[in-house]
Motif scaffolding. Structure first.
Motif, PDB file in Angstrom:
ATOM      1  N   LEU A  35       0.833  -1.202   0.000  1.00 13.89           N
ATOM      2  CA  LEU A  35       0.000   0.000   0.000  1.00 13.89           C
ATOM      3  C   LEU A  35       0.867   1.251   0.000  1.00 13.89           C
ATOM      4  CD1 LEU A  35      -2.845   1.160   0.097  1.00 13.89           C
ATOM      5  CD2 LEU A  35      -2.802   0.899   2.575  1.00 13.89           C
ATOM      6  N   GLU A  36       1.916   1.261   0.813  1.00 13.56           N
ATOM      7  CA  GLU A  36       2.832   2.414   0.829  1.00 13.56           C
ATOM      8  C   GLU A  36       3.475   2.618  -0.537  1.00 13.56           C
ATOM      9  OE1 GLU A  36       5.463   1.471   4.069  1.00 13.56           O
ATOM     10  OE2 GLU A  36       4.218   2.560   5.511  1.00 13.56           O
ATOM     11  N   GLU A  38       2.328   1.654  -3.476  1.00 12.58           N
ATOM     12  CA  GLU A  38       1.299   2.099  -4.430  1.00 12.58           C
ATOM     13  C   GLU A  38       0.989   3.580  -4.266  1.00 12.58           C
ATOM     14  OE1 GLU A  38      -1.415   2.499  -7.296  1.00 12.58           O
ATOM     15  OE2 GLU A  38      -0.163   0.734  -7.026  1.00 12.58           O
ATOM     16  N   LEU A  39       0.846   4.017  -3.029  1.00 18.73           N
ATOM     17  CA  LEU A  39       0.508   5.414  -2.789  1.00 18.73           C
ATOM     18  C   LEU A  39       1.666   6.356  -3.100  1.00 18.73           C
ATOM     19  CD1 LEU A  39      -1.603   5.038   0.464  1.00 18.73           C
ATOM     20  CD2 LEU A  39      -2.415   5.414  -1.870  1.00 18.73           C
ATOM     21  N   ALA A  40       2.896   5.872  -2.989  1.00 21.46           N
ATOM     22  CA  ALA A  40       4.065   6.703  -3.269  1.00 21.46           C
ATOM     23  C   ALA A  40       4.200   7.027  -4.751  1.00 21.46           C
ATOM     24  CB  ALA A  40       5.334   6.012  -2.771  1.00 21.46           C
ATOM     25  N   THR A  41       3.669   6.178  -5.622  1.00 23.53           N
ATOM     26  CA  THR A  41       3.832   6.406  -7.060  1.00 23.53           C
ATOM     27  C   THR A  41       2.958   7.540  -7.563  1.00 23.53           C
ATOM     28  OG1 THR A  41       2.092   4.882  -7.770  1.00 23.53           O
ATOM     29  CG2 THR A  41       4.308   3.949  -7.434  1.00 23.53           C
ATOM     30  N   GLY A  42       1.811   7.730  -6.947  1.00 27.82           N
ATOM     31  CA  GLY A  42       0.890   8.764  -7.400  1.00 27.82           C
ATOM     32  C   GLY A  42       0.192   8.411  -8.701  1.00 27.82           C
ATOM     33  N   ASP A  44      -2.383   6.351 -11.291  1.00 29.36           N
ATOM     34  CA  ASP A  44      -3.739   5.819 -11.244  1.00 29.36           C
ATOM     35  C   ASP A  44      -3.632   4.296 -11.240  1.00 29.36           C
ATOM     36  OD1 ASP A  44      -6.349   5.011 -11.629  1.00 29.36           O
ATOM     37  OD2 ASP A  44      -6.723   6.371 -13.295  1.00 29.36           O
TER      38      ASP A  44
END
Length: 97
Positions: A35-36, A38-42, A44
């Protein structure tokens, strides 16, 4: 620290559990790391799904600002669905047993 409950199919759960074990992690550690990342990439995470939904005319429209006019066709769709609520409720009750 917050807890988060999510539903995943059995196959995905088994794969995640196996991957966590292979890496010497708990399932929770693997999910948090994923999750970290995935969220770090920004990026879609569902571009293909969004593109397919748009192609089929099923993409969700952004919320309108207060007082903004409804998009063309919305009122027609709402009017055409009037009275179906009970039928939908009955179908859901039947499906739930």
């Amino acid at each position: 620290m917050r807890q988060m409950i999510t539903r995943v199919d059995d196959h995905l759960h088994a794969r995640a559990k196996r991957r966590a074990k292979d890496l010497g992690l708990t399932l929770n550690e693997l999910v948090v790391a994923a999750l970290e990342r995935e969220l770090a990439t920004g990026a879609d995470p569902l571009p293909d799904a969004r593109r397919r939904a748009e192609a089929l005319g099923l993409a969700a429209a952004p919320a309108r600002a207060p007082g903004e006019a409804a998009p063309d066709g919305r009122d027609r769709v709402i009017a055409s669905a009037r009275g179906t609520g009970r039928a939908v409720s009955e179908a859901l009750e039947w499906a739930r047993g």
